[in-house]
Scaffold this motif. Structure first.
Motif, mmCIF file in Angstrom:
data_model
loop_
_atom_site.group_PDB
_atom_site.id
_atom_site.type_symbol
_atom_site.label_atom_id
_atom_site.label_comp_id
_atom_site.label_asym_id
_atom_site.label_seq_id
_atom_site.Cartn_x
_atom_site.Cartn_y
_atom_site.Cartn_z
ATOM 1 N N HIS A 30 1.211 -1.553 -0.398
ATOM 2 C CA HIS A 30 -0.007 0.189 0.408
ATOM 3 C C HIS A 30 1.143 1.402 0.086
ATOM 4 C CE1 HIS A 30 -2.400 -3.203 2.041
ATOM 5 N NE2 HIS A 30 -3.405 -2.594 1.387
ATOM 6 N N GLU A 60 -10.997 -8.641 -7.471
ATOM 7 C CA GLU A 60 -9.710 -7.539 -6.618
ATOM 8 C C GLU A 60 -8.869 -8.479 -7.857
ATOM 9 O OE1 GLU A 60 -9.040 -8.034 -3.054
ATOM 10 O OE2 GLU A 60 -7.366 -5.605 -2.830
ATOM 11 N N GLY A 62 -4.860 -8.083 -6.277
ATOM 12 C CA GLY A 62 -4.442 -9.181 -6.185
ATOM 13 C C GLY A 62 -5.384 -8.733 -4.242
ATOM 14 N N GLY A 64 -4.151 -10.137 -1.862
ATOM 15 C CA GLY A 64 -2.899 -9.966 -0.770
ATOM 16 C C GLY A 64 -3.480 -9.759 1.055
ATOM 17 N N THR A 65 -3.704 -8.717 1.582
ATOM 18 C CA THR A 65 -3.222 -8.332 2.632
ATOM 19 C C THR A 65 -5.123 -8.587 3.317
ATOM 20 O OG1 THR A 65 -3.567 -6.207 2.384
ATOM 21 C CG2 THR A 65 -1.597 -7.244 2.911
ATOM 22 N N ASN A 68 -8.367 -4.135 1.805
ATOM 23 C CA ASN A 68 -9.405 -4.018 0.259
ATOM 24 C C ASN A 68 -11.208 -4.384 0.695
ATOM 25 O OD1 ASN A 68 -8.081 -1.894 -0.424
ATOM 26 N ND2 ASN A 68 -7.563 -3.059 -2.386
ATOM 27 N N GLU A 91 -5.715 -14.178 -5.817
ATOM 28 C CA GLU A 91 -3.490 -14.117 -4.914
ATOM 29 C C GLU A 91 -2.618 -15.011 -5.869
ATOM 30 O OE1 GLU A 91 -2.077 -11.403 -3.718
ATOM 31 O OE2 GLU A 91 -1.054 -13.179 -4.083
ATOM 32 N N LYS A 92 -2.027 -15.136 -6.068
ATOM 33 C CA LYS A 92 -1.168 -16.243 -6.840
ATOM 34 C C LYS A 92 0.323 -16.528 -5.123
ATOM 35 C CE LYS A 92 2.025 -17.838 -10.229
ATOM 36 N NZ LYS A 92 3.039 -16.596 -11.419
ATOM 37 N N ASP A 143 -4.622 -17.809 -7.889
ATOM 38 C CA ASP A 143 -4.014 -17.521 -9.101
ATOM 39 C C ASP A 143 -3.552 -16.918 -9.311
ATOM 40 O OD1 ASP A 143 -3.878 -19.778 -11.621
ATOM 41 O OD2 ASP A 143 -5.786 -20.344 -11.567
ATOM 42 N N ASP A 144 -2.742 -17.024 -11.137
ATOM 43 C CA ASP A 144 -2.038 -16.137 -11.713
ATOM 44 C C ASP A 144 -2.860 -15.068 -12.659
ATOM 45 O OD1 ASP A 144 0.965 -15.536 -12.528
ATOM 46 O OD2 ASP A 144 -0.824 -14.716 -13.904
ATOM 47 N N PHE A 145 -2.886 -13.742 -12.028
ATOM 48 C CA PHE A 145 -3.947 -12.685 -13.155
ATOM 49 C C PHE A 145 -4.028 -13.099 -14.707
ATOM 50 C CE2 PHE A 145 -1.819 -9.440 -9.722
ATOM 51 C CZ PHE A 145 -2.857 -9.741 -8.985
ATOM 52 N N ASP A 162 -5.755 -3.322 -7.945
ATOM 53 C CA ASP A 162 -4.280 -3.255 -6.713
ATOM 54 C C ASP A 162 -3.036 -3.997 -6.719
ATOM 55 O OD1 ASP A 162 -3.475 -1.489 -5.399
ATOM 56 O OD2 ASP A 162 -4.639 -2.885 -3.368
ATOM 57 N N GLN A 169 6.392 -5.119 -11.862
ATOM 58 C CA GLN A 169 6.095 -5.846 -12.736
ATOM 59 C C GLN A 169 4.998 -5.205 -13.326
ATOM 60 O OE1 GLN A 169 3.610 -7.408 -9.677
ATOM 61 N NE2 GLN A 169 3.707 -9.757 -10.729
HETATM 62 C C1 LIG Z 1 -0.186 -4.324 -4.587
HETATM 63 S S1 LIG Z 1 -0.064 -5.588 -3.123
HETATM 64 C C2 LIG Z 1 -1.819 -5.663 -3.164
HETATM 65 C C3 LIG Z 1 -2.717 -5.116 -2.580
HETATM 66 C C4 LIG Z 1 -3.790 -5.950 -2.141
HETATM 67 N N1 LIG Z 1 -4.922 -5.480 -2.484
HETATM 68 C C5 LIG Z 1 -4.091 -5.829 -0.354
HETATM 69 O O1 LIG Z 1 -4.658 -4.519 0.090
HETATM 70 O O2 LIG Z 1 -3.339 -5.413 0.571
HETATM 71 C C6 LIG Z 1 -0.123 -6.718 -5.086
HETATM 72 C C7 LIG Z 1 -0.807 -8.555 -4.472
HETATM 73 O O3 LIG Z 1 -0.691 -9.057 -6.235
HETATM 74 C C8 LIG Z 1 -0.078 -10.328 -5.824
HETATM 75 N N2 LIG Z 1 0.764 -10.710 -7.345
HETATM 76 C C9 LIG Z 1 1.597 -10.160 -8.147
HETATM 77 N N3 LIG Z 1 1.262 -10.880 -9.061
HETATM 78 C C10 LIG Z 1 0.263 -11.500 -9.106
HETATM 79 C C11 LIG Z 1 0.507 -13.085 -9.860
HETATM 80 N N4 LIG Z 1 0.812 -12.687 -11.187
HETATM 81 N N5 LIG Z 1 -0.754 -13.616 -9.970
HETATM 82 C C12 LIG Z 1 -1.866 -13.712 -8.852
HETATM 83 N N6 LIG Z 1 -1.649 -12.138 -7.976
HETATM 84 C C13 LIG Z 1 0.219 -11.528 -7.559
HETATM 85 C C14 LIG Z 1 1.085 -10.385 -4.922
HETATM 86 O O4 LIG Z 1 1.671 -11.476 -4.163
HETATM 87 C C15 LIG Z 1 0.233 -9.038 -3.853
HETATM 88 O O5 LIG Z 1 -0.508 -9.428 -2.885
#
Ligand SMILES: C[S@@+](CC[C@H](N)C(=O)[O-])C[C@H]1O[C@@H](n2cnc3c(N)ncnc32)[C@H](O)[C@@H]1O
Length: 229
Positions: A30, A60, A62, A64-65, A68, A91-92, A143-145, A162, A169
């Motif tokens: 964040h 969303e 991803g 993450g925490t 959101n 989320e991966k 999974d992956d985005f 997000d 990336q």
């Molecule tokens: C900016 S952080 C997320 C913040 C989240 N919305 C929160 O409030 O904590 C980006 C997130 O994307 C995930 N991520 C990164 N690359 C990814 C991918 N290719 N596929 C899925 N998730 C991924 C990361 O592990 C991380 O949790």
């Protein structure tokens, strides 16, 4: 981004809420100017609150925490549960329980129901639509985005974009990913993000979105929202 680069450290942001920092990349989950303020500004004020429909499907990238989900649930309670929300968080690289507990997100919300959810949302089963409240369901998808294109999802009214920034990336801010996401959205659906990156803006316009600049959260001049036409 490989999993072994994701060594995370807990940090405090300027509004007192905590977040995670990936040391090797110097990238935080964040804004360091205020994690909670950012979440409320970008995803509630310039996201959820702009949707008038009763049923709202949220995607969303991803999860993450989980912050959101918590601000969304908090707003759902403030609005007397007058929306039916289905929330899909992709989320991966899920965070671990120790991190969830150190983030202490329960302290950010006065409402006991939201406090309790701050842990519960990390304990719910992945790949399963779980009832958090009568009108609020959550499905976490590990999974992956880029695999969103193969996911069986309902048409989305709202997308919380997000992802980590383009510095770490870059592929998540190019046309391919927005095309994948757009394909899962309803006509009239809204995508909101903390970023105002030019390549994203151009890609969204090329894909037929109507893009609006908004004032950014504290510490950031601008952010973008985009309506699918
Ligand atoms: C900016 S952080 C997320 C913040 C989240 N919305 C929160 O409030 O904590 C980006 C997130 O994307 C995930 N991520 C990164 N690359 C990814 C991918 N290719 N596929 C899925 N998730 C991924 C990361 O592990 C991380 O949790």
């Amino acid at each position: 981004m490989k999993k072994n680069t994701l060594k995370r450290q807990l940090i405090q942001t300027q509004d007192g809420s905590k977040t995670l920092l990936i040391n090797d990349l110097n990238e935080s989950y964040h804004s360091i100017h205020g994690a909670l303020q950012e979440a409320n500004h970008v995803f509630i004020k310039n996201g959820l609150n702009l949707i008038n429909d009763y049923e709202i499907n949220i995607l969303e990238l991803g999860f993450g925490t989980g912050l959101n989900v918590l601000v969304t649930f908090d707003e759902y309670l403030r609005n007397d549960k007058n929306h039916m929300i289905k929330y899909f968080g992709v989320e991966k690289y899920p965070i671990i329980f120790e991190e969830v507990s150190e983030l202490s997100y329960s302290e950010l919300f006065p409402n006991q129901i939201v406090k309790d959810l701050s842990l519960k949302i990390h304990e719910t089963e992945w790949e399963k639509l779980v009832e958090l409240d009568v009108n609020f369901h959550l499905k976490k998808i590990k999974d992956d985005f880029f695999n969103i294109k193969n996911m069986d999802l309902p048409p989305m009214d709202l997308v919380y974009f997000d992802c980590f920034g383009a510095r770490v990336q870059p592929d998540l801010w190019e046309k391919e990913i927005f095309e994948i996401v757009a394909d899962k959205m309803k006509t009239g659906g809204l995508l909101t993000t903390y970023s105002s990156k030019g390549s994203m803006r151009r890609a969204l316009i090329e894909l037929g979105f109507e893009v609006e600049k908004k004032q950014g959260p504290p510490g950031k001049r601008e952010m973008l929202i985009a309506w699918k036409k």
